[in-house]
Design a protein around this motif. Sequence first.
Motif, PDB file in Angstrom:
ATOM      1  N   PHE A   2      43.765  49.258  39.791  1.00 14.04           N
ATOM      2  CA  PHE A   2      44.681  49.288  40.654  1.00 14.04           C
ATOM      3  C   PHE A   2      45.592  49.458  41.578  1.00 14.04           C
ATOM      4  O   PHE A   2      46.449  49.334  42.428  1.00 14.04           O
ATOM      5  N   ASN A   3      44.935  51.027  41.597  1.00 12.47           N
ATOM      6  CA  ASN A   3      45.632  51.877  42.726  1.00 12.47           C
ATOM      7  C   ASN A   3      45.076  51.336  44.155  1.00 12.47           C
ATOM      8  O   ASN A   3      45.843  52.202  44.758  1.00 12.47           O
ATOM      9  N   TYR A   4      44.210  51.307  44.007  1.00 14.99           N
ATOM     10  CA  TYR A   4      43.685  50.490  45.654  1.00 14.99           C
ATOM     11  C   TYR A   4      44.513  48.898  45.830  1.00 14.99           C
ATOM     12  O   TYR A   4      44.255  48.439  46.933  1.00 14.99           O
ATOM     13  N   GLY A   5      45.217  48.127  45.085  1.00 12.87           N
ATOM     14  CA  GLY A   5      45.580  47.129  45.578  1.00 12.87           C
ATOM     15  C   GLY A   5      45.552  45.980  43.934  1.00 12.87           C
ATOM     16  O   GLY A   5      45.615  46.245  42.854  1.00 12.87           O
ATOM     17  N   GLU A   6      45.380  44.840  44.486  1.00 12.53           N
ATOM     18  CA  GLU A   6      45.116  43.701  43.588  1.00 12.53           C
ATOM     19  C   GLU A   6      44.222  42.703  43.354  1.00 12.53           C
ATOM     20  O   GLU A   6      43.849  42.495  44.203  1.00 12.53           O
ATOM     21  N   CYS A   7      44.223  42.453  41.807  1.00 11.18           N
ATOM     22  CA  CYS A   7      43.141  40.871  41.794  1.00 11.18           C
ATOM     23  C   CYS A   7      43.544  40.171  42.357  1.00 11.18           C
ATOM     24  O   CYS A   7      44.752  39.144  42.129  1.00 11.18           O
ATOM     25  N   THR A   8      42.476  39.556  43.097  1.00 13.22           N
ATOM     26  CA  THR A   8      43.252  38.297  44.251  1.00 13.22           C
ATOM     27  C   THR A   8      42.104  36.785  43.572  1.00 13.22           C
ATOM     28  O   THR A   8      42.545  35.687  43.562  1.00 13.22           O
ATOM     29  N   PHE A   9      41.532  37.055  42.190  1.00 14.06           N
ATOM     30  CA  PHE A   9      41.317  36.875  41.489  1.00 14.06           C
ATOM     31  C   PHE A   9      39.895  35.059  42.317  1.00 14.06           C
ATOM     32  O   PHE A   9      40.107  33.904  41.722  1.00 14.06           O
ATOM     33  N   CYS A  10      39.606  35.789  42.976  1.00 13.82           N
ATOM     34  CA  CYS A  10      38.271  35.298  43.856  1.00 13.82           C
ATOM     35  C   CYS A  10      37.091  34.360  43.062  1.00 13.82           C
ATOM     36  O   CYS A  10      36.672  33.529  43.655  1.00 13.82           O
ATOM     37  N   TYR A  11      37.041  34.960  42.600  1.00  6.47           N
ATOM     38  CA  TYR A  11      35.772  34.844  41.356  1.00  6.47           C
ATOM     39  C   TYR A  11      34.634  35.709  42.271  1.00  6.47           C
ATOM     40  O   TYR A  11      33.500  35.606  41.641  1.00  6.47           O
ATOM     41  N   ARG A  12      34.714  36.681  43.621  1.00 10.21           N
ATOM     42  CA  ARG A  12      33.619  36.571  43.723  1.00 10.21           C
ATOM     43  C   ARG A  12      32.361  37.529  43.099  1.00 10.21           C
ATOM     44  O   ARG A  12      31.500  37.754  43.270  1.00 10.21           O
ATOM     45  N   CYS A  13      33.185  39.018  41.940  1.00 13.07           N
ATOM     46  CA  CYS A  13      32.262  39.482  41.795  1.00 13.07           C
ATOM     47  C   CYS A  13      31.195  38.301  40.245  1.00 13.07           C
ATOM     48  O   CYS A  13      30.265  39.097  40.514  1.00 13.07           O
ATOM     49  N   ALA A  14      31.790  37.559  40.017  1.00 12.62           N
ATOM     50  CA  ALA A  14      31.766  36.869  39.137  1.00 12.62           C
ATOM     51  C   ALA A  14      30.420  36.028  39.754  1.00 12.62           C
ATOM     52  O   ALA A  14      28.842  36.199  38.983  1.00 12.62           O
ATOM     53  N   GLU A  15      30.493  35.796  40.331  1.00 12.97           N
ATOM     54  CA  GLU A  15      29.283  34.943  41.402  1.00 12.97           C
ATOM     55  C   GLU A  15      28.402  36.143  41.926  1.00 12.97           C
ATOM     56  O   GLU A  15      27.305  35.514  41.680  1.00 12.97           O
ATOM     57  N   ALA A  16      28.710  37.414  42.328  1.00 15.33           N
ATOM     58  CA  ALA A  16      27.699  38.211  42.642  1.00 15.33           C
ATOM     59  C   ALA A  16      27.241  38.706  41.836  1.00 15.33           C
ATOM     60  O   ALA A  16      25.202  39.220  41.854  1.00 15.33           O
ATOM     61  N   CYS A  17      27.255  38.188  40.369  1.00 14.33           N
ATOM     62  CA  CYS A  17      26.847  39.251  39.017  1.00 14.33           C
ATOM     63  C   CYS A  17      25.290  38.493  38.480  1.00 14.33           C
ATOM     64  O   CYS A  17      25.260  36.803  38.400  1.00 14.33           O
ATOM     65  N   PRO A  18      24.109  39.494  38.661  1.00 12.37           N
ATOM     66  CA  PRO A  18      23.063  37.990  38.265  1.00 12.37           C
ATOM     67  C   PRO A  18      22.346  37.714  36.620  1.00 12.37           C
ATOM     68  O   PRO A  18      21.464  37.289  36.410  1.00 12.37           O
ATOM     69  N   GLU A  19      23.760  37.996  35.851  1.00 12.58           N
ATOM     70  CA  GLU A  19      23.532  38.374  34.127  1.00 12.58           C
ATOM     71  C   GLU A  19      24.801  37.335  34.253  1.00 12.58           C
ATOM     72  O   GLU A  19      25.824  37.000  34.609  1.00 12.58           O
ATOM     73  N   SER A  20      24.912  36.964  32.935  1.00  5.61           N
ATOM     74  CA  SER A  20      25.459  35.597  32.379  1.00  5.61           C
ATOM     75  C   SER A  20      26.796  36.575  32.206  1.00  5.61           C
ATOM     76  O   SER A  20      26.835  36.798  30.589  1.00  5.61           O
TER      77      SER A  20
END
Length: 163
Positions: A61-79
């Motif tokens: 969080f020192n770099y900013g805030e989470c916008t809860f865009c869900y892109r991290c989950a969508e980019a992940c090849p694992e479940s």
Amino acid sequence: MFDRSRRKMFTRRRTPELQRLPWVIDEAVFTDSCTRCNKCISACESQIIVKGDGGFPTIDFNYGECTFCYRCAEACPESLFHPQTDNPWELKAQINQSCLAHNKIECRSCGDMCEVQAIRFRLQAGGVAQPALKADDCTGCGACLSVCPTSAITMVINEVEEK
């Protein structure tokens, strides 16, 4: 899998332990199944996902805030993630006594950054307005963390009471 509690003995950190990504199913499943491909790091729109212990992605969080865009989950090849309709995490902001307002110095940086207005300031007769955090409204986005000049805000896991 490795034991993080032993590592803490040898490190001195000014900031709290970095948090896992939102919607992560389980810490043990995450560390067992994450391939450390860094696709979530590249996908993060606010660039707050960094490599943590062992190269595993974490939120800083020192770099900013989470916008809860869900892109991290969508980019992940694992479940490794819950659906976006679930609560992203149980993180909540907590303001400690090093807050400037608690020390009679006017500051409202955290309240200005809180989009959901979970941090409001109560006026004090003849004194400095004091922060009042409404934990139920806090999303745990971390927007208040990086703007605090005294690092008086930490993110804690909100313990859900069992009935």
